[in-house]
Design a protein around this motif. Sequence first.
Motif, PDB file in Angstrom:
ATOM      1  N   UNK A  68      59.430  26.742  40.044  1.00 22.16           N
ATOM      2  CA  UNK A  68      59.484  25.700  41.189  1.00 22.16           C
ATOM      3  C   UNK A  68      57.980  25.225  41.078  1.00 22.16           C
ATOM      4  N   UNK A  69      56.909  26.041  41.105  1.00 23.59           N
ATOM      5  CA  UNK A  69      55.653  25.364  41.247  1.00 23.59           C
ATOM      6  C   UNK A  69      54.738  25.531  39.791  1.00 23.59           C
ATOM      7  N   UNK A  70      55.221  26.231  38.933  1.00 20.38           N
ATOM      8  CA  UNK A  70      54.555  26.068  37.791  1.00 20.38           C
ATOM      9  C   UNK A  70      52.970  26.477  37.973  1.00 20.38           C
ATOM     10  N   UNK A  71      52.347  27.381  38.697  1.00 21.47           N
ATOM     11  CA  UNK A  71      51.174  27.935  38.989  1.00 21.47           C
ATOM     12  C   UNK A  71      50.204  28.254  37.857  1.00 21.47           C
ATOM     13  N   UNK A  72      49.137  28.268  37.913  1.00 23.34           N
ATOM     14  CA  UNK A  72      48.161  29.028  36.980  1.00 23.34           C
ATOM     15  C   UNK A  72      48.388  30.604  37.046  1.00 23.34           C
ATOM     16  N   UNK A  73      48.627  31.151  38.103  1.00 22.11           N
ATOM     17  CA  UNK A  73      48.899  32.330  38.186  1.00 22.11           C
ATOM     18  C   UNK A  73      49.557  32.737  39.707  1.00 22.11           C
ATOM     19  N   UNK A  74      50.455  34.053  39.634  1.00 24.82           N
ATOM     20  CA  UNK A  74      50.886  34.510  40.682  1.00 24.82           C
ATOM     21  C   UNK A  74      50.359  35.955  40.929  1.00 24.82           C
ATOM     22  N   UNK A  75      49.865  36.368  41.923  1.00 23.85           N
ATOM     23  CA  UNK A  75      49.434  37.599  42.235  1.00 23.85           C
ATOM     24  C   UNK A  75      50.267  38.092  43.364  1.00 23.85           C
ATOM     25  N   UNK A  76      50.783  39.369  43.143  1.00 23.34           N
ATOM     26  CA  UNK A  76      51.673  40.217  43.954  1.00 23.34           C
ATOM     27  C   UNK A  76      50.822  41.066  44.880  1.00 23.34           C
ATOM     28  N   UNK A  77      51.020  41.368  46.049  1.00 27.87           N
ATOM     29  CA  UNK A  77      50.134  42.374  46.701  1.00 27.87           C
ATOM     30  C   UNK A  77      51.126  43.126  47.532  1.00 27.87           C
ATOM     31  N   UNK A  78      51.235  44.399  47.514  1.00 24.98           N
ATOM     32  CA  UNK A  78      52.182  45.375  48.304  1.00 24.98           C
ATOM     33  C   UNK A  78      51.548  45.760  49.392  1.00 24.98           C
ATOM     34  N   UNK A  79      51.688  45.204  50.837  1.00 27.62           N
ATOM     35  CA  UNK A  79      50.822  45.586  51.664  1.00 27.62           C
ATOM     36  C   UNK A  79      51.391  46.783  52.814  1.00 27.62           C
ATOM     37  N   UNK A  80      52.320  47.577  51.872  1.00 27.68           N
ATOM     38  CA  UNK A  80      52.817  48.833  52.695  1.00 27.68           C
ATOM     39  C   UNK A  80      53.264  49.566  51.636  1.00 27.68           C
ATOM     40  N   UNK A  81      53.142  51.046  51.946  1.00 32.64           N
ATOM     41  CA  UNK A  81      53.570  52.032  50.933  1.00 32.64           C
ATOM     42  C   UNK A  81      55.043  52.272  50.716  1.00 32.64           C
ATOM     43  N   UNK A  82      55.539  53.027  49.853  1.00 27.82           N
ATOM     44  CA  UNK A  82      56.873  53.246  49.734  1.00 27.82           C
ATOM     45  C   UNK A  82      57.749  53.979  50.968  1.00 27.82           C
ATOM     46  N   UNK A  83      56.730  54.473  51.653  1.00 27.79           N
ATOM     47  CA  UNK A  83      57.231  55.098  52.801  1.00 27.79           C
ATOM     48  C   UNK A  83      57.003  54.196  54.279  1.00 27.79           C
ATOM     49  N   UNK A  84      56.464  52.927  54.040  1.00 22.77           N
ATOM     50  CA  UNK A  84      56.379  51.917  54.952  1.00 22.77           C
ATOM     51  C   UNK A  84      55.263  51.985  55.645  1.00 22.77           C
ATOM     52  N   UNK A  85      54.128  52.808  55.249  1.00 24.98           N
ATOM     53  CA  UNK A  85      52.795  52.669  55.986  1.00 24.98           C
ATOM     54  C   UNK A  85      52.142  51.377  55.444  1.00 24.98           C
ATOM     55  N   UNK A  86      51.398  50.868  56.436  1.00 21.58           N
ATOM     56  CA  UNK A  86      50.435  49.641  56.001  1.00 21.58           C
ATOM     57  C   UNK A  86      49.321  50.185  55.191  1.00 21.58           C
ATOM     58  N   UNK A  87      49.146  49.079  54.144  1.00 22.26           N
ATOM     59  CA  UNK A  87      47.866  49.559  53.212  1.00 22.26           C
ATOM     60  C   UNK A  87      46.773  48.705  53.328  1.00 22.26           C
ATOM     61  N   UNK A  88      45.686  49.073  53.477  1.00 22.19           N
ATOM     62  CA  UNK A  88      44.480  48.231  53.449  1.00 22.19           C
ATOM     63  C   UNK A  88      44.216  47.961  52.092  1.00 22.19           C
ATOM     64  N   UNK A  89      44.170  48.962  51.156  1.00 24.67           N
ATOM     65  CA  UNK A  89      43.941  48.662  49.615  1.00 24.67           C
ATOM     66  C   UNK A  89      45.245  48.577  49.150  1.00 24.67           C
ATOM     67  N   UNK A  90      45.611  47.384  49.061  1.00 22.02           N
ATOM     68  CA  UNK A  90      47.114  46.974  48.704  1.00 22.02           C
ATOM     69  C   UNK A  90      46.941  46.996  47.060  1.00 22.02           C
ATOM     70  N   UNK A  91      48.100  47.538  46.337  1.00 28.78           N
ATOM     71  CA  UNK A  91      48.177  47.378  44.964  1.00 28.78           C
ATOM     72  C   UNK A  91      48.281  45.846  44.615  1.00 28.78           C
ATOM     73  N   UNK A  92      47.540  45.492  43.614  1.00 30.85           N
ATOM     74  CA  UNK A  92      47.794  44.097  43.154  1.00 30.85           C
ATOM     75  C   UNK A  92      48.162  44.107  41.575  1.00 30.85           C
ATOM     76  N   UNK A  93      48.873  43.012  41.583  1.00 31.67           N
ATOM     77  CA  UNK A  93      49.714  42.724  40.227  1.00 31.67           C
ATOM     78  C   UNK A  93      49.534  41.282  39.846  1.00 31.67           C
TER      79      UNK A  93
END
Length: 351
Positions: A68-93
């Motif tokens: 839809x947007x044809x961006x230069x990039x898309x960064x994905x951040x998971x702000x929670x762990x798989x157990x549902x805990x909030x993460x300050x150091x989020x994994x980034x892709x």
Amino acid sequence: MMKNLLRTAFEKRASLFEVTDAYRIVNGAADGFPGLTLDRFGDRLQVQFFGPEMLPRRREFVDAVAAMFNPACIIVKERLSRSGKSLENAPMEVAFGTRDAAVGTVREGNARFHVDLLDTVNPGLFLDMRHVRLEVEDRFRAMTGEGSKKIPTLVAMRTKQQVVKCCPPACAGMTSGGPRFLNLFSYTCSFSVHARLGGAAVATNADISGKILDKGRENYALNGLDLRPGEFFRGNALEYVRWAAKKGLKFDGIVLDPPSFARFKGFNFNVREHLMPLVSECAALLNAGAFIMVSSNYSEFALDTFARDVLAAVRSVHEKARTAWKRGQDIDFAGSGATKDSCLVATLVEL
């Protein structure tokens, strides 16, 4: 279905398109995507997962956004762990495009700001405070009648000016006339950029991070703003406020936008315990006719109570102070306040 929801969400933000190219396109369940946000920062997009609901459709969502947007990039951040805990150091892709494309600039009214979507969880600009930043610029323009409505063409000075540590110099915050602005917990100094573009003679930034203040200097340079004595103070906001009070410094506008919790030199700042006393101390630094804006993302604050408490704190010093407004996030944050990751209470008090 997903593309239709995306298109509808995007069209809801149409009134912002002339103002900025940095805004939230999707704000969770209110836009049909529970636990997920999508932010635009110029030509780059950021997806954040605050809940598990959309994680199984992660690739599908990224592909729909890219188409839809044809961006230069898309960064994905998971702000929670798989157990549902909030993460300050989020994994980034980097889910689309290249890492280099994650760095760039955005426009916001008359201002420009550097962003880096891979630097930390926060790219360098908090989108939910846009409407307040723009108002700060307008208020200083009204004070001076001289602030240009176009980006100034001043030649920026070197951005690597020495950081003030521990104790500001005697000239800090002083100038030969003109309104002054104080930006506490300043982060990348975006409020101050707007204040200076509006005509503020000095915009003092206080933050505990030298790295963050360097980013503020870069934002000054990007906007053609010279660096003036006393505008960058590395240290505790409380430390600066008390030093300014001893020196008799006064300001025509103050923004107090603290994190919920912070630690500096053994002192633990807790917004529930320390914010309102700090508001009272800040009030003592205000000139006649000045304003103070206080805000928090702490999810336990209720807007009406927060605004009442801020007004009471200011009135402990200026008994005729009045609330100009109280509000939450801007229009791109649909459903603001419904979840802990999308909440803001803000109020502006005038003398």
